[in-house]
Design a protein around this motif. Structure first.
Motif, PDB file in Angstrom:
ATOM      1  N   TYR A   1      -7.423   3.893   7.304  1.00  0.00           N
ATOM      2  CA  TYR A   1      -8.027   2.660   6.769  1.00  0.00           C
ATOM      3  C   TYR A   1      -8.311   2.598   5.615  1.00  0.00           C
ATOM      4  O   TYR A   1      -8.027   1.838   4.718  1.00  0.00           O
ATOM      5  CB  TYR A   1      -9.261   2.106   8.027  1.00  0.00           C
ATOM      6  CG  TYR A   1     -10.008   1.008   7.337  1.00  0.00           C
ATOM      7  CD1 TYR A   1      -9.118  -0.317   7.594  1.00  0.00           C
ATOM      8  CD2 TYR A   1     -10.987   0.951   6.752  1.00  0.00           C
ATOM      9  CE1 TYR A   1      -9.805  -1.408   6.773  1.00  0.00           C
ATOM     10  CE2 TYR A   1     -11.657  -0.099   6.338  1.00  0.00           C
ATOM     11  CZ  TYR A   1     -11.042  -1.246   6.292  1.00  0.00           C
ATOM     12  OH  TYR A   1     -11.586  -2.323   5.730  1.00  0.00           O
ATOM     13  N   SER A   2      -9.260   3.640   5.217  1.00  0.00           N
ATOM     14  CA  SER A   2      -9.483   3.761   3.804  1.00  0.00           C
ATOM     15  C   SER A   2      -8.529   4.052   2.827  1.00  0.00           C
ATOM     16  O   SER A   2      -8.539   3.389   1.608  1.00  0.00           O
ATOM     17  CB  SER A   2     -10.453   4.923   3.760  1.00  0.00           C
ATOM     18  OG  SER A   2     -11.858   4.764   4.480  1.00  0.00           O
TER      19      SER A   2
ATOM     20  N   ALA B   1      -9.431   0.783  12.490  1.00  0.00           N
ATOM     21  CA  ALA B   1      -9.287  -0.469  11.861  1.00  0.00           C
ATOM     22  C   ALA B   1      -8.887  -1.683  12.483  1.00  0.00           C
ATOM     23  O   ALA B   1      -8.426  -1.738  13.795  1.00  0.00           O
ATOM     24  CB  ALA B   1      -8.028  -0.358  10.676  1.00  0.00           C
TER      25      ALA B   1
ATOM     26  N   HIS C   1     -10.319  -7.638   7.397  1.00  0.00           N
ATOM     27  CA  HIS C   1     -10.260  -6.311   7.639  1.00  0.00           C
ATOM     28  C   HIS C   1     -11.626  -5.715   7.698  1.00  0.00           C
ATOM     29  O   HIS C   1     -12.396  -5.735   6.841  1.00  0.00           O
ATOM     30  CB  HIS C   1      -9.082  -5.332   7.062  1.00  0.00           C
ATOM     31  CG  HIS C   1      -9.154  -5.491   5.738  1.00  0.00           C
ATOM     32  ND1 HIS C   1     -10.008  -4.710   5.045  1.00  0.00           N
ATOM     33  CD2 HIS C   1      -8.602  -6.213   4.644  1.00  0.00           C
ATOM     34  CE1 HIS C   1      -9.672  -4.878   3.597  1.00  0.00           C
ATOM     35  NE2 HIS C   1      -9.142  -6.056   3.576  1.00  0.00           N
ATOM     36  N   GLN C   2     -11.780  -4.515   8.713  1.00  0.00           N
ATOM     37  CA  GLN C   2     -13.110  -3.666   8.595  1.00  0.00           C
ATOM     38  C   GLN C   2     -12.700  -2.552   9.367  1.00  0.00           C
ATOM     39  O   GLN C   2     -11.829  -2.296  10.256  1.00  0.00           O
ATOM     40  CB  GLN C   2     -14.142  -4.459   9.206  1.00  0.00           C
ATOM     41  CG  GLN C   2     -13.966  -5.113  10.802  1.00  0.00           C
ATOM     42  CD  GLN C   2     -15.079  -5.769  11.389  1.00  0.00           C
ATOM     43  OE1 GLN C   2     -16.076  -5.222  11.585  1.00  0.00           O
ATOM     44  NE2 GLN C   2     -14.873  -7.192  11.505  1.00  0.00           N
TER      45      GLN C   2
ATOM     46  N   TRP D   1      -1.136  -6.233   8.679  1.00  0.00           N
ATOM     47  CA  TRP D   1      -1.509  -7.414   7.981  1.00  0.00           C
ATOM     48  C   TRP D   1      -0.395  -8.595   7.838  1.00  0.00           C
ATOM     49  O   TRP D   1      -0.665  -9.722   8.133  1.00  0.00           O
ATOM     50  CB  TRP D   1      -1.555  -6.847   6.427  1.00  0.00           C
ATOM     51  CG  TRP D   1      -2.263  -7.957   5.500  1.00  0.00           C
ATOM     52  CD1 TRP D   1      -3.544  -7.890   5.162  1.00  0.00           C
ATOM     53  CD2 TRP D   1      -1.554  -8.805   4.936  1.00  0.00           C
ATOM     54  NE1 TRP D   1      -4.039  -8.982   4.126  1.00  0.00           N
ATOM     55  CE2 TRP D   1      -2.594  -9.708   4.060  1.00  0.00           C
ATOM     56  CE3 TRP D   1      -0.534  -9.452   5.004  1.00  0.00           C
ATOM     57  CZ2 TRP D   1      -2.487 -10.879   3.333  1.00  0.00           C
ATOM     58  CZ3 TRP D   1      -0.162 -10.820   4.136  1.00  0.00           C
ATOM     59  CH2 TRP D   1      -1.095 -11.316   3.264  1.00  0.00           C
TER      60      TRP D   1
ATOM     61  N   ARG E   1      -4.317  -0.979  -1.316  1.00  0.00           N
ATOM     62  CA  ARG E   1      -3.982  -2.415  -1.373  1.00  0.00           C
ATOM     63  C   ARG E   1      -4.797  -3.039  -2.276  1.00  0.00           C
ATOM     64  O   ARG E   1      -4.267  -3.961  -2.880  1.00  0.00           O
ATOM     65  CB  ARG E   1      -4.039  -2.813   0.193  1.00  0.00           C
ATOM     66  CG  ARG E   1      -3.437  -4.221   0.218  1.00  0.00           C
ATOM     67  CD  ARG E   1      -3.505  -4.653   1.706  1.00  0.00           C
ATOM     68  NE  ARG E   1      -2.734  -5.953   2.091  1.00  0.00           N
ATOM     69  CZ  ARG E   1      -1.662  -6.218   2.247  1.00  0.00           C
ATOM     70  NH1 ARG E   1      -0.775  -5.119   2.577  1.00  0.00           N
ATOM     71  NH2 ARG E   1      -0.998  -7.254   2.252  1.00  0.00           N
ATOM     72  N   GLU E   2      -6.025  -2.658  -2.384  1.00  0.00           N
ATOM     73  CA  GLU E   2      -6.936  -3.412  -3.437  1.00  0.00           C
ATOM     74  C   GLU E   2      -6.761  -2.716  -4.922  1.00  0.00           C
ATOM     75  O   GLU E   2      -7.551  -3.249  -5.585  1.00  0.00           O
ATOM     76  CB  GLU E   2      -8.225  -3.410  -2.840  1.00  0.00           C
ATOM     77  CG  GLU E   2      -8.193  -4.182  -1.254  1.00  0.00           C
ATOM     78  CD  GLU E   2      -9.686  -4.308  -0.718  1.00  0.00           C
ATOM     79  OE1 GLU E   2     -10.567  -3.554  -1.425  1.00  0.00           O
ATOM     80  OE2 GLU E   2      -9.766  -4.844   0.393  1.00  0.00           O
TER      81      GLU E   2
ATOM     82  N   SER F   1       0.832  -1.228  -0.052  1.00  0.00           N
ATOM     83  CA  SER F   1      -0.014   0.056  -0.181  1.00  0.00           C
ATOM     84  C   SER F   1       0.924   1.147   0.020  1.00  0.00           C
ATOM     85  O   SER F   1       0.681   2.183  -0.470  1.00  0.00           O
ATOM     86  CB  SER F   1      -0.871   0.020   1.332  1.00  0.00           C
ATOM     87  OG  SER F   1      -1.737  -1.109   1.334  1.00  0.00           O
TER      88      SER F   1
ATOM     89  N   TRP G   1      -5.578   2.913   3.230  1.00  0.00           N
ATOM     90  CA  TRP G   1      -4.883   1.627   3.137  1.00  0.00           C
ATOM     91  C   TRP G   1      -5.576   0.682   2.116  1.00  0.00           C
ATOM     92  O   TRP G   1      -5.211  -0.132   1.337  1.00  0.00           O
ATOM     93  CB  TRP G   1      -4.627   1.035   4.512  1.00  0.00           C
ATOM     94  CG  TRP G   1      -4.025  -0.156   4.473  1.00  0.00           C
ATOM     95  CD1 TRP G   1      -2.801  -0.811   4.331  1.00  0.00           C
ATOM     96  CD2 TRP G   1      -4.914  -1.581   4.832  1.00  0.00           C
ATOM     97  NE1 TRP G   1      -2.656  -1.906   4.333  1.00  0.00           N
ATOM     98  CE2 TRP G   1      -3.934  -2.494   4.812  1.00  0.00           C
ATOM     99  CE3 TRP G   1      -6.260  -1.895   5.191  1.00  0.00           C
ATOM    100  CZ2 TRP G   1      -4.547  -4.004   5.075  1.00  0.00           C
ATOM    101  CZ3 TRP G   1      -6.613  -3.051   5.153  1.00  0.00           C
ATOM    102  CH2 TRP G   1      -5.560  -4.162   5.030  1.00  0.00           C
ATOM    103  N   ARG G   2      -6.876   0.468   2.490  1.00  0.00           N
ATOM    104  CA  ARG G   2      -7.636  -0.398   1.578  1.00  0.00           C
ATOM    105  C   ARG G   2      -7.702  -0.197   0.228  1.00  0.00           C
ATOM    106  O   ARG G   2      -7.476  -1.171  -0.611  1.00  0.00           O
ATOM    107  CB  ARG G   2      -9.125  -0.325   2.345  1.00  0.00           C
ATOM    108  CG  ARG G   2     -10.159  -1.597   1.557  1.00  0.00           C
ATOM    109  CD  ARG G   2     -11.470  -1.544   2.373  1.00  0.00           C
ATOM    110  NE  ARG G   2     -12.066  -0.084   1.976  1.00  0.00           N
ATOM    111  CZ  ARG G   2     -12.709   0.296   0.878  1.00  0.00           C
ATOM    112  NH1 ARG G   2     -12.688  -1.039  -0.187  1.00  0.00           N
ATOM    113  NH2 ARG G   2     -13.403   1.263   0.654  1.00  0.00           N
TER     114      ARG G   2
END
Length: 251
Positions: A162-163, A185, A196-197, A115, A169-170, A54, A165-166
């Protein structure tokens, strides 16, 4: 000079990272040693890039290569399992992020590192909803919920870490209208991988209290004081679904 095996190993590592190792001068002056040194450092760089994808998405390949190279020179691996390499990288990013005008970079690196920790953690038994069946309110009040070793959480009060990172990463696009607000997170691992959430501030406070050994009653009170509108029943259900806790223990 005759060196013991341990002394040789210590000197060899020093030489690999271009630090003085006079006892091995005859070895390190050979051209082949420079090739070997470069191979080892390249391996460290590639491991860091794999462990912090990320971060690389946010800063780009060139910048990441330079940063991981500098970190690898300063901090060699201390574990043969390279997924466990980079514990100090988020702090290293903290010192560099000001020059890149990305104040959230270190926190994104922390989530990448969480992670790795969650993915490689030892699998332990976990508490399920059925385990709580038949327990009285008194039982639950004096019970202790200890987070499993394959669970990580954190509240980030300066930005939506968190957003960021997500989506990084995705490989998702960042929405221009995404609110720039604090976020928490939760990362948890099991035999199926890492889930994760997002997590609210009261939930993070609850997990902090549980990790500190507080009873379920006290931990829930701390959570409600931190976030008065917290839906505790919903939170507990989500944490149980995430397999966040070891089996319940009692004082």
């Amino acid at each position: 000079m005759n060196l013991s095996l341990g002394q040789f190993q210590d000197a060899f590592v020093e030489a690999l990272y271009q630090r003085p190792a006079p006892a091995l001068a005859s070895l390190t002056e050979q051209a082949a040693f420079a090739v070997y040194r470069n191979t080892v450092l390249c391996g460290c760089v590639e491991a860091l890039r794999a462990n912090f994808p990320s971060v690389e998405t946010l800063v780009g390949t060139g910048w990441m290569h330079d940063a991981t190279g500098a970190y690898a020179q300063q901090t060699p691996p201390d574990d043969a399992r390279l997924i466990r390499y980079g514990a100090g990288f988020p702090a290293f990013m903290q010192a560099l992020q000001a020059s890149q005008d990305v104040p959230y970079l270190a926190d994104v690196a922390r989530l990448d590192w969480y992670w790795c920790e969650v993915f490689s953690a030892h699998q332990e038994p976990y508490l399920t909803l059925s385990d709580l069946a038949g327990m009285t309110a008194t039982d639950l009040e004096r019970g202790h919920l200890a987070p499993r070793s394959c669970v990580r959480w954190q509240w980030f009060d300066a930005h939506p870490a968190y957003s960021l990172w997500r989506v990084s990463r995705e490989g998702l696009p960042w929405s221009a209208d995404h609110p720039w607000v604090a976020e928490g997170a939760l990362l948890s691992g099991d035999s199926d991988g890492v889930s994760h959430q997002p997590l609210q501030i009261g939930a993070c406070a609850f997990l902090d209290a549980c990790a500190a050994g507080q009873s379920l009653q006290v931990a829930s009170q701390i959570a409600q004081q931190t976030q008065p509108d917290l839906d505790f029943s919903d939170l507990l259900g989500r944490l149980l679904q995430a397999k966040a806790f070891l089996p319940l223990t009692f004082a």
